[in-house]
Write a protein that holds these residues in place. Structure first.
Motif, PDB file in Angstrom:
ATOM      1  N   THR A  19       0.874  -1.166   0.000  1.00  0.00           N
ATOM      2  CA  THR A  19       0.000   0.000   0.000  1.00  0.00           C
ATOM      3  C   THR A  19       0.909   1.213   0.000  1.00  0.00           C
ATOM      4  O   THR A  19       1.812   1.311   0.827  1.00  0.00           O
ATOM      5  CB  THR A  19      -0.895   0.020   1.253  1.00  0.00           C
ATOM      6  OG1 THR A  19      -1.654  -1.176   1.269  1.00  0.00           O
ATOM      7  CG2 THR A  19      -1.809   1.222   1.244  1.00  0.00           C
ATOM      8  N   SER A  20       0.695   2.093  -0.927  1.00  0.00           N
ATOM      9  CA  SER A  20       1.606   3.226  -1.008  1.00  0.00           C
ATOM     10  C   SER A  20       0.883   4.488  -1.440  1.00  0.00           C
ATOM     11  O   SER A  20      -0.234   4.456  -1.921  1.00  0.00           O
ATOM     12  CB  SER A  20       2.756   2.914  -1.963  1.00  0.00           C
ATOM     13  OG  SER A  20       2.251   2.583  -3.222  1.00  0.00           O
ATOM     14  N   GLY A  21       1.538   5.571  -1.247  1.00  0.00           N
ATOM     15  CA  GLY A  21       1.038   6.885  -1.597  1.00  0.00           C
ATOM     16  C   GLY A  21       2.132   7.879  -1.317  1.00  0.00           C
ATOM     17  O   GLY A  21       3.306   7.531  -1.315  1.00  0.00           O
ATOM     18  N   HIS A  96      -0.579   6.994   2.966  1.00  0.00           N
ATOM     19  CA  HIS A  96      -1.972   6.679   2.684  1.00  0.00           C
ATOM     20  C   HIS A  96      -2.659   7.664   1.748  1.00  0.00           C
ATOM     21  O   HIS A  96      -3.803   7.463   1.419  1.00  0.00           O
ATOM     22  CB  HIS A  96      -2.768   6.572   3.989  1.00  0.00           C
ATOM     23  CG  HIS A  96      -2.509   5.303   4.701  1.00  0.00           C
ATOM     24  ND1 HIS A  96      -1.508   5.184   5.618  1.00  0.00           N
ATOM     25  CD2 HIS A  96      -3.078   4.088   4.605  1.00  0.00           C
ATOM     26  CE1 HIS A  96      -1.494   3.954   6.089  1.00  0.00           C
ATOM     27  NE2 HIS A  96      -2.435   3.270   5.488  1.00  0.00           N
ATOM     28  N   SER A  97      -2.014   8.727   1.326  1.00  0.00           N
ATOM     29  CA  SER A  97      -2.676   9.588   0.353  1.00  0.00           C
ATOM     30  C   SER A  97      -2.520   8.953  -1.021  1.00  0.00           C
ATOM     31  O   SER A  97      -1.663   8.127  -1.243  1.00  0.00           O
ATOM     32  CB  SER A  97      -2.072  10.995   0.367  1.00  0.00           C
ATOM     33  OG  SER A  97      -0.760  10.975  -0.137  1.00  0.00           O
ATOM     34  N   SER A  98      -3.365   9.324  -1.936  1.00  0.00           N
ATOM     35  CA  SER A  98      -3.294   8.692  -3.247  1.00  0.00           C
ATOM     36  C   SER A  98      -2.285   9.406  -4.131  1.00  0.00           C
ATOM     37  O   SER A  98      -1.986  10.575  -3.949  1.00  0.00           O
ATOM     38  CB  SER A  98      -4.669   8.713  -3.911  1.00  0.00           C
ATOM     39  OG  SER A  98      -4.956  10.004  -4.391  1.00  0.00           O
ATOM     40  N   PHE A  99      -1.792   8.677  -5.120  1.00  0.00           N
ATOM     41  CA  PHE A  99      -0.895   9.285  -6.096  1.00  0.00           C
ATOM     42  C   PHE A  99      -1.611  10.379  -6.858  1.00  0.00           C
ATOM     43  O   PHE A  99      -1.040  11.390  -7.189  1.00  0.00           O
ATOM     44  CB  PHE A  99      -0.390   8.229  -7.081  1.00  0.00           C
ATOM     45  CG  PHE A  99       0.637   7.317  -6.497  1.00  0.00           C
ATOM     46  CD1 PHE A  99       1.869   7.789  -6.123  1.00  0.00           C
ATOM     47  CD2 PHE A  99       0.362   5.968  -6.317  1.00  0.00           C
ATOM     48  CE1 PHE A  99       2.817   6.951  -5.588  1.00  0.00           C
ATOM     49  CE2 PHE A  99       1.306   5.130  -5.788  1.00  0.00           C
ATOM     50  CZ  PHE A  99       2.541   5.613  -5.418  1.00  0.00           C
ATOM     51  N   GLY A 116       4.662   3.800   2.401  1.00  0.00           N
ATOM     52  CA  GLY A 116       3.613   2.812   2.472  1.00  0.00           C
ATOM     53  C   GLY A 116       3.980   1.659   3.372  1.00  0.00           C
ATOM     54  O   GLY A 116       4.962   1.716   4.113  1.00  0.00           O
ATOM     55  N   ALA A 167      -1.217   4.919 -11.976  1.00  0.00           N
ATOM     56  CA  ALA A 167      -1.225   4.568 -10.551  1.00  0.00           C
ATOM     57  C   ALA A 167      -0.751   3.135 -10.350  1.00  0.00           C
ATOM     58  O   ALA A 167       0.018   2.850  -9.426  1.00  0.00           O
ATOM     59  CB  ALA A 167      -2.612   4.764  -9.948  1.00  0.00           C
TER      60      ALA A 167
END
Length: 183
Positions: A19-21, A96-99, A116, A167
């Motif tokens: 999980t990344s951002g 946790h923020s989105s790309f 992440g 993404a």
């Protein structure tokens, strides 16, 4: 491939997901996050930051190309940016923020942080948690740093282009960075 020990280890630990951002910032900033996941990573794509976490005596200086892997830490704090005034609080938990959210600000950002957590099978998680130090740090001055910077730049270019599939590309590229950062 015969003799590829890293691939053999990765096969045993079975990385299930990543999980990344990330976030972008301009001027002085601070980001604090509680960590519920045992294995976290932070990659400094642009700018500089100081990372502190529970159980870490001295802050780590992160420069472009640096990656930190946190093992069973309960919190982290990143401070970065330059300029006058009080630091702006980054409200989004690191990683946790989105790309897509960060992509709009890539051009104007002084600092870009990606992060992440790594999801492993239970046996692999137990193995890595036992083997890894509380904080692993691949410094920007390490032999692998130019390759890491280049990989981070490609990820940022892909995200900034906002093309279909960008993404997913960025997520897969971060997966490769997370498993091969120190090679």
């Amino acid at each position: 491939m015969t003799g590829d020990q890293l691939s053999e280890v990765l096969d045993v630990v079975e990385i299930r997901g990543l999980t990344s951002g990330g976030f972008t910032a301009r001027g002085p900033w601070v980001a604090r996050s509680t960590l519920a996941d045992p294995l976290r990573f932070i990659a400094m794509a642009r700018g500089r930051a100081r990372l502190t976490a529970d159980g870490v005596d001295d802050p780590l200086d992160l420069k472009p190309g640096a990656i930190a892997i946190l093992n069973s830490r309960s919190w982290l704090e990143l401070q970065g940016g330059t300029g006058d005034g009080a630091p702006r609080k980054i409200e989004v938990p690191v990683g946790h923020s989105s790309f897509r959210d960060a992509a709009a600000d890539l051009v104007d950002a002084d600092d870009i942080v990606l992060g992440g957590h790594i999801d492993l099978n239970p046996a692999g998680e137990a193995l890595l948690l036992e083997a890894l130090p509380p904080v692993g740090h691949v410094r920007a001055s390490a032999a692998a740093a130019p390759r890491l910077c280049s990989s981070l730049d490609r990820i940022l270019d892909e995200v900034a282009g906002n093309l279909m599939g960008s993404a997913l590309y960025a997520l897969r590229a971060l997966y490769v960075l997370a498993v091969s950062g120190g090679r």
